[in-house]
Design an enzyme around this catalytic site. Structure first.
Site, PDB file in Angstrom:
ATOM      1  N   VAL A  46       7.357  14.368   3.663  1.00 32.35           N
ATOM      2  CA  VAL A  46       6.341  14.005   4.973  1.00 32.35           C
ATOM      3  C   VAL A  46       6.778  14.700   5.902  1.00 32.35           C
ATOM      4  O   VAL A  46       6.241  15.454   6.646  1.00 32.35           O
ATOM      5  CB  VAL A  46       6.359  12.526   5.079  1.00 32.35           C
ATOM      6  CG1 VAL A  46       5.354  12.247   6.400  1.00 32.35           C
ATOM      7  CG2 VAL A  46       5.801  11.661   3.768  1.00 32.35           C
ATOM      8  N   ASP A 103       6.262  -1.973  -2.045  1.00 29.26           N
ATOM      9  CA  ASP A 103       5.364  -1.186  -1.055  1.00 29.26           C
ATOM     10  C   ASP A 103       3.981  -1.806  -0.493  1.00 29.26           C
ATOM     11  O   ASP A 103       3.746  -1.816   0.583  1.00 29.26           O
ATOM     12  CB  ASP A 103       5.289   0.260  -1.973  1.00 29.26           C
ATOM     13  CG  ASP A 103       4.526   1.066  -0.939  1.00 29.26           C
ATOM     14  OD1 ASP A 103       5.206   1.682  -0.059  1.00 29.26           O
ATOM     15  OD2 ASP A 103       3.272   1.397  -1.100  1.00 29.26           O
ATOM     16  N   LYS A 122       2.740  -3.093   2.906  1.00 32.57           N
ATOM     17  CA  LYS A 122       1.196  -2.794   3.555  1.00 32.57           C
ATOM     18  C   LYS A 122       0.462  -4.010   4.035  1.00 32.57           C
ATOM     19  O   LYS A 122       0.091  -4.012   5.145  1.00 32.57           O
ATOM     20  CB  LYS A 122       0.480  -1.865   3.023  1.00 32.57           C
ATOM     21  CG  LYS A 122       1.275  -0.331   2.671  1.00 32.57           C
ATOM     22  CD  LYS A 122       0.564   0.406   1.695  1.00 32.57           C
ATOM     23  CE  LYS A 122       1.339   1.535   1.506  1.00 32.57           C
ATOM     24  NZ  LYS A 122       1.277   2.439   0.237  1.00 32.57           N
ATOM     25  N   VAL A 137       0.118   2.426   6.328  1.00 34.80           N
ATOM     26  CA  VAL A 137      -0.939   1.890   5.221  1.00 34.80           C
ATOM     27  C   VAL A 137      -1.945   3.078   5.064  1.00 34.80           C
ATOM     28  O   VAL A 137      -2.518   3.577   5.894  1.00 34.80           O
ATOM     29  CB  VAL A 137      -1.684   0.802   5.889  1.00 34.80           C
ATOM     30  CG1 VAL A 137      -2.571   0.247   4.969  1.00 34.80           C
ATOM     31  CG2 VAL A 137      -0.616  -0.343   6.368  1.00 34.80           C
ATOM     32  N   GLY A 157      14.418  12.764   9.497  1.00 33.38           N
ATOM     33  CA  GLY A 157      13.868  12.818   8.061  1.00 33.38           C
ATOM     34  C   GLY A 157      13.070  13.925   7.895  1.00 33.38           C
ATOM     35  O   GLY A 157      12.099  14.316   8.521  1.00 33.38           O
TER      36      GLY A 157
HETATM   37  N1  LIG Z   1       5.278  10.201   0.573  1.00 32.01           N
HETATM   38  C1  LIG Z   1       3.982   9.562   0.830  1.00 32.01           C
HETATM   39  O1  LIG Z   1       3.034   9.858  -0.018  1.00 32.01           O
HETATM   40  C2  LIG Z   1       4.016   8.682   1.955  1.00 32.01           C
HETATM   41  C3  LIG Z   1       5.039   8.460   2.665  1.00 32.01           C
HETATM   42  N2  LIG Z   1       5.293   7.391   3.403  1.00 32.01           N
HETATM   43  C4  LIG Z   1       6.480   6.886   4.112  1.00 32.01           C
HETATM   44  O2  LIG Z   1       6.841   8.173   4.641  1.00 32.01           O
HETATM   45  C5  LIG Z   1       8.347   8.158   4.566  1.00 32.01           C
HETATM   46  C6  LIG Z   1       9.038   9.477   4.114  1.00 32.01           C
HETATM   47  O3  LIG Z   1       8.465   9.577   2.998  1.00 32.01           O
HETATM   48  P1  LIG Z   1       8.807  10.904   2.080  1.00 32.01           P
HETATM   49  O4  LIG Z   1       9.036  11.909   2.925  1.00 32.01           O
HETATM   50  O5  LIG Z   1       7.974  10.906   0.739  1.00 32.01           O
HETATM   51  O6  LIG Z   1      10.307  10.550   1.605  1.00 32.01           O
HETATM   52  P2  LIG Z   1      11.499  11.640   1.181  1.00 32.01           P
HETATM   53  O7  LIG Z   1      12.254  10.891   0.338  1.00 32.01           O
HETATM   54  O8  LIG Z   1      10.663  12.949   0.676  1.00 32.01           O
HETATM   55  O9  LIG Z   1      12.191  12.060   2.252  1.00 32.01           O
HETATM   56  C7  LIG Z   1      13.168  11.088   3.330  1.00 32.01           C
HETATM   57  C8  LIG Z   1      13.875  11.935   4.332  1.00 32.01           C
HETATM   58  O10 LIG Z   1      14.220  10.879   5.076  1.00 32.01           O
HETATM   59  C9  LIG Z   1      15.792  11.020   5.297  1.00 32.01           C
HETATM   60  N3  LIG Z   1      16.569  10.086   5.599  1.00 32.01           N
HETATM   61  C10 LIG Z   1      16.635   8.821   4.883  1.00 32.01           C
HETATM   62  N4  LIG Z   1      17.235   8.025   5.597  1.00 32.01           N
HETATM   63  C11 LIG Z   1      17.833   8.694   6.763  1.00 32.01           C
HETATM   64  C12 LIG Z   1      18.615   8.071   7.713  1.00 32.01           C
HETATM   65  N5  LIG Z   1      19.127   7.062   7.972  1.00 32.01           N
HETATM   66  N6  LIG Z   1      18.906   9.140   8.856  1.00 32.01           N
HETATM   67  C13 LIG Z   1      18.367  10.409   8.957  1.00 32.01           C
HETATM   68  N7  LIG Z   1      17.581  10.722   7.629  1.00 32.01           N
HETATM   69  C14 LIG Z   1      17.341   9.807   6.693  1.00 32.01           C
HETATM   70  C15 LIG Z   1      16.163  11.892   4.065  1.00 32.01           C
HETATM   71  O11 LIG Z   1      17.333  12.467   3.999  1.00 32.01           O
HETATM   72  P3  LIG Z   1      18.193  13.122   2.688  1.00 32.01           P
HETATM   73  O12 LIG Z   1      17.312  14.209   2.243  1.00 32.01           O
HETATM   74  O13 LIG Z   1      19.608  13.511   3.161  1.00 32.01           O
HETATM   75  O14 LIG Z   1      18.179  11.825   1.649  1.00 32.01           O
HETATM   76  C16 LIG Z   1      14.931  12.767   3.809  1.00 32.01           C
HETATM   77  O15 LIG Z   1      14.939  13.969   4.526  1.00 32.01           O
HETATM   78  C17 LIG Z   1       8.727   7.053   4.033  1.00 32.01           C
HETATM   79  O16 LIG Z   1       8.794   5.884   5.114  1.00 32.01           O
HETATM   80  C18 LIG Z   1       7.454   6.521   3.002  1.00 32.01           C
HETATM   81  O17 LIG Z   1       7.394   5.037   2.964  1.00 32.01           O
HETATM   82  C19 LIG Z   1       4.057   6.628   3.766  1.00 32.01           C
HETATM   83  C20 LIG Z   1       2.774   7.072   3.245  1.00 32.01           C
HETATM   84  C21 LIG Z   1       2.829   8.010   2.315  1.00 32.01           C
HETATM   85  N1  LIG Z   2       4.555   5.312  -1.971  1.00 32.46           N
HETATM   86  C1  LIG Z   2       3.559   5.143  -1.317  1.00 32.46           C
HETATM   87  C2  LIG Z   2       3.459   6.138  -0.298  1.00 32.46           C
HETATM   88  C3  LIG Z   2       2.586   5.795   1.001  1.00 32.46           C
HETATM   89  O1  LIG Z   2       2.672   4.651   1.523  1.00 32.46           O
HETATM   90  C4  LIG Z   2       2.289   4.735  -2.066  1.00 32.46           C
HETATM   91  O2  LIG Z   2       2.325   5.275  -3.509  1.00 32.46           O
HETATM   92  O3  LIG Z   2       1.159   4.469  -1.739  1.00 32.46           O
HETATM   93 NA    NA Z   3      -3.401   4.970   7.457  1.00 33.21          NA
END
Ligand SMILES: NC(=O)C1=CN([C@@H]2O[C@H](COP(=O)(O)OP(=O)(O)OC[C@H]3O[C@@H](n4cnc5c(N)ncnc54)[C@H](OP(=O)(O)O)[C@@H]3O)[C@@H](O)[C@H]2O)C=CC1
Ligand SMILES: N[C@@H](CC=O)C(=O)O
Ligand code: NA
Length: 365
Positions: A18, A223, A227, A150, A14
């Protein structure tokens, strides 16, 4: 041959909001703390991966290597084999929101590969998956940390674990658990002024990197439900799933069957009047509406949804994407332990992931 203890291999799945922030924090960590030597050995998106038989990808150049790679991602069992065969211990960093990756944690952990992740899916999926994860880690001696699942980087999970491990009894946990929902209501229904248009604020939350990859996963309340499932389980309430308690969805009925997140965002402006009505109903009582959740350990009840608050209430006065989480416990009495701050965004989420990695390194290297 003896396994080197001064090197740890890191695999990152990923590379979105993040994932990118994590890579830059990893580069800074590797430069600041040369021991153990941190070697990035795998990076993938959903379509591509960069890896080699030397187990060596430049941390600084990882995103370029990924962009120019013609390799498909390894299957999860293949990746587990690849990491188990690395010449030193390995850590998997899952920066996706994929259920498939989450389902494979027991496999990685049982092969001695530690896991750090902000992905909520594993810890809020079936209770069996939760048990399999912690059993696999305990049996193999691998580590699993998920602080950012969370409250992003806020120390929510570590605080709850500390409360429980030191013998305190949690009676209630309540607050605002979504950075997206916080941002939406703080800007759409502010304490002062008239606020923005609901659908435009939803688009902004996505652009700012606060939403889940599909913003419907925030708006349907799931979501926050995930949490609360995680926190309830850690506090000792074995909640079966995030759909086993009442969760209020903010998805208009008419858009429930829309097939993609993009189509949903396109159509959402046609339904802004529904949220306007909710806002006016609160205004008529001199209040504001906010999206909150609570876990009552005594009555074993969990709920997620909209509530009205006086404008002077701390929940009404939140700013930006701030979360506020109150832990009521026997030890803290009627004055809860409160954690507040940004609850979404790439950098603050990656901070939780990187600090989890540092904890793992201190135990395995
Ligand atoms: N954004 C936030 O503020 C927060 C996010 N999180 C968690 O962090 C995680 C990432 O969030 P975020 O970075 O915002 O999401 P994004 O959508 O920006 O990024 C997700 C990434 O995961 C990749 N991906 C998805 N499925 C797969 C898979 N099966 N195998 C390999 N790569 C995969 C996507 O690839 P592709 O680009 O090819 O689709 C992309 O690179 C999530 O679980 C989210 O809940 C938690 C707290 C806060
Ligand atoms: N989509 C979530 C990301 C963090 O968990 C949020 O808005 O809180
Ligand atoms: Na935390």
């Amino acid at each position: 041959m003896a396994t080197p203890t001064n090197q740890v291999f890191i695999a990152v799945i990923g590379a979105g909001g993040v994932g990118k922030s994590f890579l830059s924090q990893l580069a800074a960590l590797a430069a600041r703390k040369p021991t153990p030597k941190l070697s990035l050995c795998y990076i993938s998106s959903s379509k591509k991966a960069a890896f080699n038989s030397e187990y060596s990808i430049g941390i600084e150049t990882a995103l370029q290597e990924l962009a120019s790679s013609s390799k498909q991602p390894l299957s999860l069992p293949q990746l587990a084999d690849h990491l188990a065969a690395a010449p030193a211990k390995a850590v998997l960093v899952d920066n996706t929101s994929s259920q498939d990756v989450a389902d494979a944690y027991p496999l990685f952990l049982s092969r001695g590969i530690s896991v750090v992740t902000p992905n909520k899916k594993a810890f809020s999926g079936s209770y069996k998956l939760w048990q399999d994860i912690f059993t696999a880690a305990a049996t193999a001696g691998s580590k699993v940390y998920h602080e950012s699942s969370v409250g992003a980087g806020l120390p929510v999970i570590s605080t709850l674990k500390d409360l429980v491990d030191t013998g305190d009894e949690v009676t209630k946990i309540e607050g605002v658990f979504s950075g997206t929902m916080s941002f939406l209501f703080n800007s759409f229904a502010p304490v002062e002024g008239s606020g923005g248009q609901w659908s435009a604020e939803v688009k902004k939350a996505k652009e700012l990197g606060y939403t889940e990859p599909d913003p419907r996963d925030d708006l349907n309340g799931l979501d926050v439900a995930r949490k609360l499932t995680i926190l309830a389980r850690l506090a000792g309430l074995p909640v079966e799933s995030p759909t086993s308690f009442p969760v209020q969805s903010l998805i208009p009925k008419e858009l429930e069957s829309v097939s993609s997140g993009d189509e949903f965002l396109e159509k959402l402006p046609g339904f802004d009047s529904q949220m306007e009505e909710t806002k006016s109903a609160a205004e008529k009582q001199g209040k504001v509406v906010r999206f909150v959740g609570s876990i009552d350990m005594t009555s074993k009840s969990v709920k997620v949804g909209l509530e009205m608050f006086d404008k002077s209430h701390p929940i009404a006065a939140l700013k930006g994407s701030d979360n506020i989480i109150s832990f009521y416990t026997k030890r803290y009495g009627s004055n809860p332990l409160i954690i507040q701050g940004a609850g979404a965004g790439g950098d603050v989420t990656a901070m939780g992931v990187t600090s989890d990695l540092i904890k793992v390194l201190s135990q395995i290297a």
